[in-house]
Write a protein that holds these residues in place. Sequence first.
Motif, PDB file in Angstrom:
ATOM      1  N   TRP A  38     -27.180  55.567  -4.204  1.00  0.00           N
ATOM      2  CA  TRP A  38     -27.354  56.142  -2.871  1.00  0.00           C
ATOM      3  C   TRP A  38     -28.042  55.102  -1.986  1.00  0.00           C
ATOM      4  O   TRP A  38     -28.571  54.109  -2.477  1.00  0.00           O
ATOM      5  CB  TRP A  38     -28.177  57.431  -2.919  1.00  0.00           C
TER       6      TRP A  38
ATOM      7  N   PRO B  82     -31.215  58.911   7.237  1.00  0.00           N
ATOM      8  CA  PRO B  82     -29.788  58.576   7.243  1.00  0.00           C
ATOM      9  C   PRO B  82     -29.411  57.711   6.050  1.00  0.00           C
ATOM     10  O   PRO B  82     -30.280  57.278   5.278  1.00  0.00           O
ATOM     11  CB  PRO B  82     -29.633  57.803   8.563  1.00  0.00           C
TER      12      PRO B  82
ATOM     13  N   ALA C   7     -25.841  55.118   4.410  1.00  0.00           N
ATOM     14  CA  ALA C   7     -25.067  53.903   4.640  1.00  0.00           C
ATOM     15  C   ALA C   7     -24.200  53.965   5.890  1.00  0.00           C
ATOM     16  O   ALA C   7     -23.718  52.928   6.361  1.00  0.00           O
ATOM     17  CB  ALA C   7     -24.188  53.620   3.416  1.00  0.00           C
ATOM     18  N   GLU C   8     -24.019  55.166   6.455  1.00  0.00           N
ATOM     19  CA  GLU C   8     -23.190  55.273   7.661  1.00  0.00           C
ATOM     20  C   GLU C   8     -23.735  54.432   8.821  1.00  0.00           C
ATOM     21  O   GLU C   8     -22.988  54.053   9.729  1.00  0.00           O
ATOM     22  CB  GLU C   8     -23.076  56.739   8.094  1.00  0.00           C
ATOM     23  N   ILE C   9     -25.012  54.111   8.798  1.00  0.00           N
ATOM     24  CA  ILE C   9     -25.609  53.262   9.827  1.00  0.00           C
ATOM     25  C   ILE C   9     -24.897  51.909   9.905  1.00  0.00           C
ATOM     26  O   ILE C   9     -24.804  51.288  10.968  1.00  0.00           O
ATOM     27  CB  ILE C   9     -27.106  53.050   9.539  1.00  0.00           C
TER      28      ILE C   9
ATOM     29  N   ASN D 195     -21.633  51.219   9.173  1.00  0.00           N
ATOM     30  CA  ASN D 195     -20.189  51.260   9.443  1.00  0.00           C
ATOM     31  C   ASN D 195     -19.388  50.487   8.387  1.00  0.00           C
ATOM     32  O   ASN D 195     -18.498  49.698   8.712  1.00  0.00           O
ATOM     33  CB  ASN D 195     -19.865  50.691  10.832  1.00  0.00           C
TER      34      ASN D 195
ATOM     35  N   THR E 179     -16.678  49.560   5.671  1.00  0.00           N
ATOM     36  CA  THR E 179     -15.297  49.867   5.285  1.00  0.00           C
ATOM     37  C   THR E 179     -14.970  49.076   4.027  1.00  0.00           C
ATOM     38  O   THR E 179     -15.607  48.043   3.756  1.00  0.00           O
ATOM     39  CB  THR E 179     -14.313  49.509   6.407  1.00  0.00           C
TER      40      THR E 179
ATOM     41  N   LEU F 201     -18.734  51.791  -2.336  1.00  0.00           N
ATOM     42  CA  LEU F 201     -17.961  52.094  -1.128  1.00  0.00           C
ATOM     43  C   LEU F 201     -16.877  51.052  -0.880  1.00  0.00           C
ATOM     44  O   LEU F 201     -16.179  51.110   0.128  1.00  0.00           O
ATOM     45  CB  LEU F 201     -18.886  52.176   0.084  1.00  0.00           C
TER      46      LEU F 201
END
Length: 220
Positions: A28, A39, A41-43, A45, A47, A69
């Motif tokens: 995590w 918050p 890992a979305e911080i 961005n 891909t 990811l």
Amino acid sequence: MTDTAAWDTYSKQNPERRPVNAAGETTWFNWTQYPDHGPGAEILNITPGANVLDLGCGKAGNLAHLATLGAHPVGVDISTAQIEAAEARWPGSKLELHQENATHFLAESEEQFDAVFSVFGAAWFTDPAALLPAVHHRLRPGGVFAFSQRPPVEGCYGCQASYITHSNDEDPLVVKRWDYEPDQWKGLLETHGFTTATARVVPAPPGPKKIGTLLVRAQG
């Protein structure tokens, strides 16, 4: 004592990340000093295939999560003990780990990164006048630079001293850190070419501890 010795000492004192978090996950991302809070890992961005660099990766728990990811995870830490602990904890995660000073690595590397981050790491303990231009140079256009650390003590800004206890019979080890208010961090980032800079304090979770976490994010 050198910074390397200080952070080797810190590594031996700092406990391993838990085997699983409150949600039962084995990896995590956590920006704050509190478990299962704030918050993720979305911080960044992220891909699949993104080239991601952790400055002051420690035992590499956050970096190991980014590997799940689909990112190419690169970590740098000045402490040999931290790198060895990361290699032992995440043997199958294909982490690219370097025992090196963060600014030296950025200056010598030829890689470009989609995201660079630091969680209570080198972004806190490196002079921003040296670190910020080095990060900006290695960040792809539009890439994310984000870091977290404790908020500053009111009135105590710029270079400060942090103490790492060595033993009861010896003086503590001293390392430098850099503290600024959120608006000051935004100004520093913009001065060094970053855009869409934001800085905020994530409040502490309910409980007796009240100190939040400073979270800063910008784009190259």
